[in-house]
Each structure stands twice: as structure tokens, then as C-alpha cells.
Design a protein around this motif. Sequence first.
Motif, PDB file in Angstrom:
ATOM      1  N   HIS B  65     -17.468  -1.897   3.331  1.00 61.74           N
ATOM      2  CA  HIS B  65     -17.588  -1.587   2.092  1.00 61.74           C
ATOM      3  C   HIS B  65     -18.857  -1.002   1.703  1.00 61.74           C
ATOM      4  O   HIS B  65     -18.722  -0.098   0.933  1.00 61.74           O
ATOM      5  CB  HIS B  65     -17.524  -2.930   1.302  1.00 61.74           C
ATOM      6  N   HIS B 102      -8.021  -1.375   6.301  1.00 62.59           N
ATOM      7  CA  HIS B 102      -6.770  -1.404   6.203  1.00 62.59           C
ATOM      8  C   HIS B 102      -6.220  -0.049   6.707  1.00 62.59           C
ATOM      9  O   HIS B 102      -5.034   0.148   6.810  1.00 62.59           O
ATOM     10  CB  HIS B 102      -6.409  -1.474   4.622  1.00 62.59           C
ATOM     11  N   HIS B 123      -6.440  -6.035  -0.259  1.00 61.14           N
ATOM     12  CA  HIS B 123      -5.708  -5.093   0.138  1.00 61.14           C
ATOM     13  C   HIS B 123      -4.922  -5.391   1.770  1.00 61.14           C
ATOM     14  O   HIS B 123      -4.306  -4.231   2.203  1.00 61.14           O
ATOM     15  CB  HIS B 123      -6.193  -3.786  -0.049  1.00 61.14           C
ATOM     16  N   CYS B 298      -8.423   3.021   0.875  1.00 62.21           N
ATOM     17  CA  CYS B 298      -7.650   2.388   1.720  1.00 62.21           C
ATOM     18  C   CYS B 298      -6.016   2.818   1.286  1.00 62.21           C
ATOM     19  O   CYS B 298      -5.154   2.709   2.059  1.00 62.21           O
ATOM     20  CB  CYS B 298      -7.570   1.068   2.008  1.00 62.21           C
ATOM     21  N   CYS B 358     -15.403   2.399   2.046  1.00 62.71           N
ATOM     22  CA  CYS B 358     -14.701   2.367   0.675  1.00 62.71           C
ATOM     23  C   CYS B 358     -15.669   3.227  -0.428  1.00 62.71           C
ATOM     24  O   CYS B 358     -15.048   3.750  -1.356  1.00 62.71           O
ATOM     25  CB  CYS B 358     -14.860   0.765   0.339  1.00 62.71           C
ATOM     26  N   CYS B 361     -14.865   3.594  -4.304  1.00 64.07           N
ATOM     27  CA  CYS B 361     -13.514   2.660  -4.943  1.00 64.07           C
ATOM     28  C   CYS B 361     -14.022   1.350  -5.480  1.00 64.07           C
ATOM     29  O   CYS B 361     -13.419   1.017  -6.522  1.00 64.07           O
ATOM     30  CB  CYS B 361     -12.791   2.552  -3.655  1.00 64.07           C
ATOM     31  N   ASN B 380      -6.901   2.264  -5.880  1.00 64.35           N
ATOM     32  CA  ASN B 380      -5.713   1.516  -6.238  1.00 64.35           C
ATOM     33  C   ASN B 380      -6.069   0.746  -7.348  1.00 64.35           C
ATOM     34  O   ASN B 380      -5.166   0.056  -7.992  1.00 64.35           O
ATOM     35  CB  ASN B 380      -5.426   0.478  -5.196  1.00 64.35           C
TER      36      ASN B 380
HETATM   37  S1  SF4 Z   1      -9.611  -0.984  -2.238  1.00 64.82           S
HETATM   38 FE1  SF4 Z   1     -11.443   0.076  -2.063  1.00 64.82          FE
HETATM   39  S2  SF4 Z   1     -12.984  -1.432  -1.869  1.00 64.82           S
HETATM   40 FE2  SF4 Z   1     -11.101  -2.420  -1.264  1.00 64.82          FE
HETATM   41  S3  SF4 Z   1     -10.699  -2.199   1.013  1.00 64.82           S
HETATM   42 FE3  SF4 Z   1      -9.817  -0.336  -0.208  1.00 64.82          FE
HETATM   43  S4  SF4 Z   1     -11.097   1.317  -0.124  1.00 64.82           S
HETATM   44 FE4  SF4 Z   1     -12.166  -0.705   0.250  1.00 64.82          FE
END
Ligand code: SF4
Lengths: 170, 429
Positions: B65, B102, B123, B298, B358, B361, B380
Motif C-alpha cells: 500500500h 489481489h 478487495h 488491483c 497501490c 488509489c 475502484n
Molecule cells: S483498492 Fe487500491 S488501495 Fe486497495 S488493494 Fe486495491 S490498489 Fe490497493
Amino acid sequence: MSKIFKGNAWKYGDNIDTDVIIPARHLVTSDEAELGKHCMEDIDKDFVKKVAPGDMIVGGENFGCGSSREHAPIAIKGAGCSCVIAASYARIFFRNAINVGLPIFECPEAAASIETGDEIEVDPGAGTIVNKTKGKTFTVAPFSPFLQDLIQQGGLIPYVRKELARRKGA
Amino acid sequence: MGRTLASAIIAAHSTEAAREGEICKVNVDFAFANDITAPPAIVSFKEMGAEKVFDKERCAVLPDHFTPNKDIASAEQTKKGREFALSQGMLYWEVGRVGIEHAFLPEKGYILPGDIVIGADSHTCTGGALGALSTGVGSTDLAAVWALGETWLKVPPTIRVNYEGKRPAWVSGKDMILSLIGRIGVQGARYMALEFGGDGVEALPMDDRFTIANMAIEAGGKAGLFVPDAKMLAYANARAARKFSPVYPDADAAYFRTETFDMEKMVPVAAMPHSPDNVKPVRECGSPEIHQVFIGACTNGRIRDIAAAAKMLEGKQVAAGVRCIVIPASYEVYNQALDMGYLRTFTEAGAVVCTPTCGPCLGGHMGILAAGERCVSTSNRNFVGRMGSTKSELILASPLTAAASAITGRLTDPRDAASPDFFKKLEEE
Ligand code: SF4
């Protein structure tokens, strides 16, 4: 006898997500007091200045949706809130709240009727929420027997401790 | 009445009857945490008096993250997860090898058909693309799984989602899942599982299926599962880190409800600020001006996503005043993109390519938004403040839409930025 919660309500809407309960920029710690300082700041920047010990957060549907961060119920505890009342909860938040010992109550009628500033009394043992300002009483449906048992054992941590001891002994 | 896929997987992992609505104790096949969720899990693990994780080949920590560590606090946090993982001898991959959990775990064959997977990250539902009941929990729940190898799950009702017909080349997995969330709402599947099928799914690449399963949580879902088919099993067999046994729903499975989509009629869509269910056809969004494009996460950081964006950007330039940030979700994706020349395409177009993480995000680093800025993102969630300032705006869309928007500097339907020949070629590849 379980403790009765007394305080004033802070009302928010539907789909209060964990990003506003505790924004990701503060997730560099899991300290309750530290997280509590930033509770709700992206939806209500003065929340932590206004909230008094024992107060409750009241939400609509799907309270705590979004990320799995356990930091969200921890932040609510850290801000001094006694409990949360909502019409419904997102699944992960629900589990997390039980696991970290934040009392939560699911009651759509109470959630709809309560407004910010209302004086509230919650009696978890009796399963009642009283809105003293409006003179209304609501009944909360009890948790499933499994969850009641888990809560009675003091939450997930004591449950696992016991189970590990049982396995060692077996 | 027969079992849905979610109910069948729970039944296969439990000694109880596992009827709908029942809370069951289940064995867990794989359990993981990331740099943010591991430290509180470790505290709970110790409070539980646990000494060893239940199986070191089935428990993992992934620093993804705030890594490469963005500041001192995140460095301290990552260190806690690293030290615990190494002392336990459990699975751990360092920055430089790891990817976004993920994307990375399915690639490495740790999430497999028929599994129950528990991750301390919402996720985790992404693993449903592999026919696993893969679901997110908080840190204390995860710690209990690390200690005991089991957890409790309520057997959820299931919404069956059927995608029928032929998919146009401008429609991706992202458009398919956003269309569903737009229809049923952010709590449309609360406490429920989503099960994806229909004759249009057979031809759907795995990467698009991961995108679809990834956003089950944005509809409030506990899990989003695909039924094992030849494509899924080929993917799993080529990568499996251990043995697995696929589970299937019964032919007479009892679904709570069925939602059907005619794919021929689907168009590129976007989720406008500030909710993933505020979904509209891109052409009906009024072409708002944008300041940033983020391609990654992800949701959409896999090779087909990167390829689609690169093809759209090939020979073009990112609009003046727009930052376009591309982050492959893992090194497998990164290296493939390198070999295919996509990374070069991005940098020549004026885009930034970063190491797998990440990143922006969740508003971590590498592309935080200022007040008044607007970003088209392939991630997302577009909650208030998710990528930075609470006064910024996030629009969720597919990699094709994001790349098309990077070129024009406005939210743009990919059909308005490329010729019909482009889509014909895309379809053939
Ligand atoms: S939603 Fe964003 S912060 Fe969460 S695991 Fe996926 S890429 Fe990482």
C-alpha cells in the motif's frame, strides 16, 4: 448487568464509508487515541471538537462501507463515542466493530427518527434505545445466538485464546 | 433446491449443514494481510496468546500500500509486518518482487478454485475470479485465522448475474461491473454473494474477470464468484502453488435474484463523483475537463489493462496540463509490458510509469490530488477524499476510457478517440 450508554447523537446519512470515518492518510498508526483525533474529519471536520465522551454516531443504511480497515471502529472508540446506531451496517465493519468491542445497534426506526443533538440512552441488556429529547423508545433486535456467545466471551480475542488452550490440552 | 457456488464452497469447508443464513465455522485455505492491516493483526495475534501461524505456506504478508515506504511512519509500519513474517517463516515478498496483493496472489497460484480465502483487505473478493470464496475481513478476524486456520462465515444469499451475447471491443470488464453497480447500487448486494455467468462470460479473458470480481465489494457484496470453466482452470493449473479442488453450483441452485445484461447493448460507462454507483454512459457525462489520469490498482493494473491503454496512447500525446500515471499491478505485468514495448509507448506519450504499488488509489502517494482537481481513474472507489483533497473529484472508468481521456484532457468515450479499425484490431488480438 450491562452498562447503559448516555450521550448526544451525531447524525450522518446513508453509506458513510470508512474513508470518511478515518481517511487513509492517517493509517500510518493503529493507536486508538491517535486515530480518534481524526475521526470523521473528511465529512465533519469539527466532529472531534464537538463530540463529548459517551456520545453516539447515528448513521443510515450501509454504515461503514468501503475498506476493511479496523481502524474505523477503533477511531470511533478513540473519539470517545459509546456506540453507533444505524439502519444497517456494511458487513466487514459489522464484524470489525464486534471484534474491537465497539457496541453497534441496528435499528432503522431509531436511525430515521434521531437527529443531531438528541439526548439518547441505550440499554444493550434490555435492547432499547430511548430518544429522551423526542420521548420515543425503540426496540433493537437481538444478535444471533452465535454472536451473543462471542460477545459474552468478551469478543474474538478471548474466544481464540480459549480455543488455543483447548487445542493444546487436547 | 440446490446450492449456489458460495454456499457449495462453504459446505465443502464446514462440518455443518451450511444452509443459507446459517453461521458456519469453516477451514481457511489461505489468509493474508498488507502493510496497513498486518500491524494491528499482529497485536491481536499476540493478545490471543498465539505463537505460530496455523500453516506458514498458507499465511502471507504483502507490503503493497504505502510502499516503497512513503514516509517514516509507513516505514515503521512496514517493518512490523516484515519482521513478524520473517520470524514466523511465513510467506513474504519484498518490494521489488511483490505486487498489489489481489493481482499478485492469483498470479503466483495462491488463490485457487474451490478455496476459502480470507484477506485483511476489502478487495480480497478479487479472488472470486478463480472460483474461490475470497472475502475481506478486518485485522482481528485475520489474526484469528492465522492462529486457528478457521473462521466463521454466514452462508450468504446469492444474486446471479448473467452477461449474455457478444461483447463489443470497447466494452471491458470494468464497464460490465460498473453497469451492474449502477443498476443495483452500493448496497445492492450487502451481506450477499454475486455469482457471475451467462454465455458472454465464456469468452471473457481472466483479466476482465478479476476486474469484475474486484468490485463486488463496491455493491456491498461479500464475494463475487465466477463458476470454474476451461479458461479459469487453465489459468489455475499453470500457476497453482498447491493442490486444489474446484467447486461448482448445482444446476437447480436457489438464487435470491437474477440480473441479466445484454452485452451487445453495453457501452463504456463511468462512475461519477462521489459514489461507485453514480454510473452513466461516458457519452452522457458532459465531457468534464480533467487534470490527472490514473491507470492501475488491483482493479485494472493487469496486462490486458495496460495493453489496452498503451494501444490507445500509441503515437499520441497526453494532453497539456494532464498528468497520466501508469502503475502495473505486479512485476509479472511490469515485465510483460516492458517486453511488449508498452512502457516505452507510455513514456513517449508523456505518461509516468511507476513501480507496482497501490500508490494514489487510496491517497497514499505517487499522484495525490489538490483541491479542485479531477482525475479519471481505473481504480475502484471514488469516495470523497479517496485520492487526496476532499475537494478533488474522482471518476472511475475502464483503461480504454482513461487513456482516451488522457489524450483529450476531458472525460472521453474511447469510441470518440479512436477509429473503428482500432477496435477491430483490438478484437483480433
Ligand atoms: S483498492 Fe487500491 S488501495 Fe486497495 S488493494 Fe486495491 S490498489 Fe490497493
